[in-house]
Design a protein around this motif. Structure first.
Motif, PDB file in Angstrom:
ATOM      1  N   UNK A  51       0.797  -1.224   0.000  1.00 30.64           N
ATOM      2  CA  UNK A  51       0.000   0.000   0.000  1.00 30.64           C
ATOM      3  C   UNK A  51       0.829   1.275   0.000  1.00 30.64           C
ATOM      4  N   UNK A  52       2.071   1.186   0.385  1.00 27.44           N
ATOM      5  CA  UNK A  52       2.935   2.380   0.437  1.00 27.44           C
ATOM      6  C   UNK A  52       4.325   2.042  -0.112  1.00 27.44           C
ATOM      7  N   UNK A  53       4.423   1.726  -1.413  1.00 31.47           N
ATOM      8  CA  UNK A  53       5.696   1.253  -1.974  1.00 31.47           C
ATOM      9  C   UNK A  53       6.837   2.261  -1.900  1.00 31.47           C
ATOM     10  N   UNK A  54       6.525   3.546  -1.852  1.00 28.05           N
ATOM     11  CA  UNK A  54       7.603   4.537  -1.841  1.00 28.05           C
ATOM     12  C   UNK A  54       7.955   5.023  -0.440  1.00 28.05           C
ATOM     13  N   UNK A  55       7.227   4.579   0.572  1.00 28.10           N
ATOM     14  CA  UNK A  55       7.478   5.052   1.939  1.00 28.10           C
ATOM     15  C   UNK A  55       8.766   4.466   2.504  1.00 28.10           C
ATOM     16  N   UNK A  56       9.494   5.313   3.189  1.00 28.16           N
ATOM     17  CA  UNK A  56      10.670   4.883   3.939  1.00 28.16           C
ATOM     18  C   UNK A  56      10.309   5.108   5.402  1.00 28.16           C
ATOM     19  N   UNK A  57      10.168   4.021   6.152  1.00 31.09           N
ATOM     20  CA  UNK A  57       9.728   4.128   7.537  1.00 31.09           C
ATOM     21  C   UNK A  57      10.902   4.381   8.474  1.00 31.09           C
ATOM     22  N   UNK A  58      10.686   5.303   9.413  1.00 30.88           N
ATOM     23  CA  UNK A  58      11.738   5.649  10.368  1.00 30.88           C
ATOM     24  C   UNK A  58      11.334   5.344  11.805  1.00 30.88           C
ATOM     25  N   UNK A  59      10.099   4.919  12.020  1.00 33.51           N
ATOM     26  CA  UNK A  59       9.647   4.567  13.360  1.00 33.51           C
ATOM     27  C   UNK A  59       8.433   3.667  13.283  1.00 33.51           C
ATOM     28  N   UNK A  67      -0.915  -1.857  14.535  1.00 35.09           N
ATOM     29  CA  UNK A  67       0.416  -1.253  14.498  1.00 35.09           C
ATOM     30  C   UNK A  67       0.336   0.126  13.870  1.00 35.09           C
ATOM     31  N   UNK A  68       1.401   0.893  14.049  1.00 32.47           N
ATOM     32  CA  UNK A  68       1.503   2.215  13.440  1.00 32.47           C
ATOM     33  C   UNK A  68       2.959   2.458  13.079  1.00 32.47           C
ATOM     34  N   UNK A  69       3.174   3.356  12.136  1.00 31.91           N
ATOM     35  CA  UNK A  69       4.540   3.682  11.711  1.00 31.91           C
ATOM     36  C   UNK A  69       4.597   5.128  11.258  1.00 31.91           C
ATOM     37  N   UNK A  70       5.811   5.671  11.244  1.00 34.35           N
ATOM     38  CA  UNK A  70       6.068   7.029  10.764  1.00 34.35           C
ATOM     39  C   UNK A  70       7.044   6.928   9.607  1.00 34.35           C
ATOM     40  N   UNK A  71       6.755   7.656   8.540  1.00 30.97           N
ATOM     41  CA  UNK A  71       7.638   7.659   7.371  1.00 30.97           C
ATOM     42  C   UNK A  71       8.655   8.794   7.483  1.00 30.97           C
ATOM     43  N   UNK A  72       9.657   8.744   6.616  1.00 29.14           N
ATOM     44  CA  UNK A  72      10.713   9.760   6.679  1.00 29.14           C
ATOM     45  C   UNK A  72      10.213  11.156   6.312  1.00 29.14           C
ATOM     46  N   UNK A  73       9.050  11.255   5.668  1.00 26.52           N
ATOM     47  CA  UNK A  73       8.475  12.575   5.396  1.00 26.52           C
ATOM     48  C   UNK A  73       7.460  12.957   6.481  1.00 26.52           C
ATOM     49  N   UNK A  74       7.548  12.277   7.635  1.00 28.12           N
ATOM     50  CA  UNK A  74       6.812  12.585   8.862  1.00 28.12           C
ATOM     51  C   UNK A  74       5.301  12.405   8.741  1.00 28.12           C
ATOM     52  N   UNK A 109      -2.892  21.650  12.987  1.00 23.86           N
ATOM     53  CA  UNK A 109      -2.083  21.556  14.198  1.00 23.86           C
ATOM     54  C   UNK A 109      -1.078  20.419  14.158  1.00 23.86           C
ATOM     55  N   UNK A 110      -1.336  19.416  13.344  1.00 25.41           N
ATOM     56  CA  UNK A 110      -0.453  18.261  13.290  1.00 25.41           C
ATOM     57  C   UNK A 110      -0.031  18.015  11.846  1.00 25.41           C
ATOM     58  N   UNK A 111       0.827  18.871  11.363  1.00 25.48           N
ATOM     59  CA  UNK A 111       1.295  18.748   9.983  1.00 25.48           C
ATOM     60  C   UNK A 111       2.330  17.640   9.860  1.00 25.48           C
ATOM     61  N   UNK A 112       3.101  17.411  10.914  1.00 24.50           N
ATOM     62  CA  UNK A 112       4.170  16.422  10.862  1.00 24.50           C
ATOM     63  C   UNK A 112       4.169  15.577  12.128  1.00 24.50           C
ATOM     64  N   UNK A 113       4.272  14.261  11.954  1.00 27.46           N
ATOM     65  CA  UNK A 113       4.280  13.326  13.083  1.00 27.46           C
ATOM     66  C   UNK A 113       5.720  12.929  13.367  1.00 27.46           C
ATOM     67  N   UNK A 114       6.136  13.051  14.616  1.00 23.14           N
ATOM     68  CA  UNK A 114       7.501  12.705  14.988  1.00 23.14           C
ATOM     69  C   UNK A 114       7.643  11.280  15.462  1.00 23.14           C
ATOM     70  N   UNK A 115       6.614  10.784  16.168  1.00 20.60           N
ATOM     71  CA  UNK A 115       6.682   9.419  16.692  1.00 20.60           C
ATOM     72  C   UNK A 115       5.274   8.884  16.935  1.00 20.60           C
ATOM     73  N   UNK A 116       5.176   7.570  17.057  1.00 22.63           N
ATOM     74  CA  UNK A 116       3.907   6.913  17.346  1.00 22.63           C
ATOM     75  C   UNK A 116       4.098   5.942  18.494  1.00 22.63           C
ATOM     76  N   UNK A 117       3.022   5.710  19.223  1.00 22.14           N
ATOM     77  CA  UNK A 117       3.010   4.694  20.279  1.00 22.14           C
ATOM     78  C   UNK A 117       1.639   4.039  20.226  1.00 22.14           C
ATOM     79  N   UNK A 118       1.571   2.760  20.570  1.00 22.01           N
ATOM     80  CA  UNK A 118       0.286   2.061  20.556  1.00 22.01           C
ATOM     81  C   UNK A 118       0.069   1.313  21.862  1.00 22.01           C
ATOM     82  N   UNK A 119      -1.197   1.157  22.199  1.00 25.95           N
ATOM     83  CA  UNK A 119      -1.605   0.361  23.344  1.00 25.95           C
ATOM     84  C   UNK A 119      -2.662  -0.621  22.878  1.00 25.95           C
ATOM     85  N   UNK A 120      -3.317  -1.268  23.789  1.00 27.04           N
ATOM     86  CA  UNK A 120      -4.273  -2.314  23.439  1.00 27.04           C
ATOM     87  C   UNK A 120      -5.329  -1.839  22.439  1.00 27.04           C
ATOM     88  N   UNK A 121      -5.943  -0.702  22.691  1.00 28.74           N
ATOM     89  CA  UNK A 121      -6.990  -0.190  21.807  1.00 28.74           C
ATOM     90  C   UNK A 121      -6.824   1.297  21.533  1.00 28.74           C
TER      91      UNK A 121
END
Length: 136
Positions: A51-59, A67-74, A109-121
């Motif tokens: 679904x995201x062939x060009x994404x480079x994940x950094x987190x 699950x969740x992830x952040x790409x290099x373009x935030x 307010x949230x143009x760029x995401x720096x990090x992600x965290x997940x919990x049960x729900x």
């Protein structure tokens, strides 16, 4: 077998981020691996690219069923169980089968995401401005 340099390891569903590519292994219940299908569990590592062939994940972060992830373009991506809106709060689906861009999080307010965290729900997105946004 190809050797890869590991940048980050997030355990539970066993997501592994290696050289900007996201590899997953483990239980695929509720599309938790993001491979695009509810296929059987993945005993060896597979690359998540459909679904995201060009994404480079950094987190990345993972929990039992999502699950969740952040790409290099935030940009933030979520997948897996979504019964409480934890994988992508704009989706009405009970499960998000592959990494999908998380949008609609107060975009001014949230143009760029720096990090992600997940919990049960839930999922927490932390913007580059230091503010946290919760889903789920």
């Amino acid at each position: 077998m190809r050797a890869i340099a590991l940048l980050l390891v997030a355990l539970k569903v066993s997501n592994v981020l290696a050289v900007g590519e996201l590899y997953v292994a483990g239980s695929n219940e509720n599309n938790a691996l993001g491979l695009g299908s509810t296929a059987a569990d993945q005993p060896s590592f597979a690359r998540v690219i459909e679904s995201v062939p060009s994404a480079v994940f950094v987190g990345t972060a993972s929990c039992d069923l999502h699950s969740a992830a952040v790409s290099d373009d935030l940009k933030a991506f979520g997948w897996g169980s979504n019964d409480h809106g934890q994988a992508n709060w704009l989706s009405v689906e009970a499960s998000v089968p592959s990494p999908s861009r998380i949008t609609g999080v107060a975009p001014t307010r949230l143009a760029q995401v720096g990090t992600v965290a997940v919990g049960l729900r839930h999922t927490i997105l932390v913007g580059m401005d230091g503010k946290a946004y919760f889903m789920g």
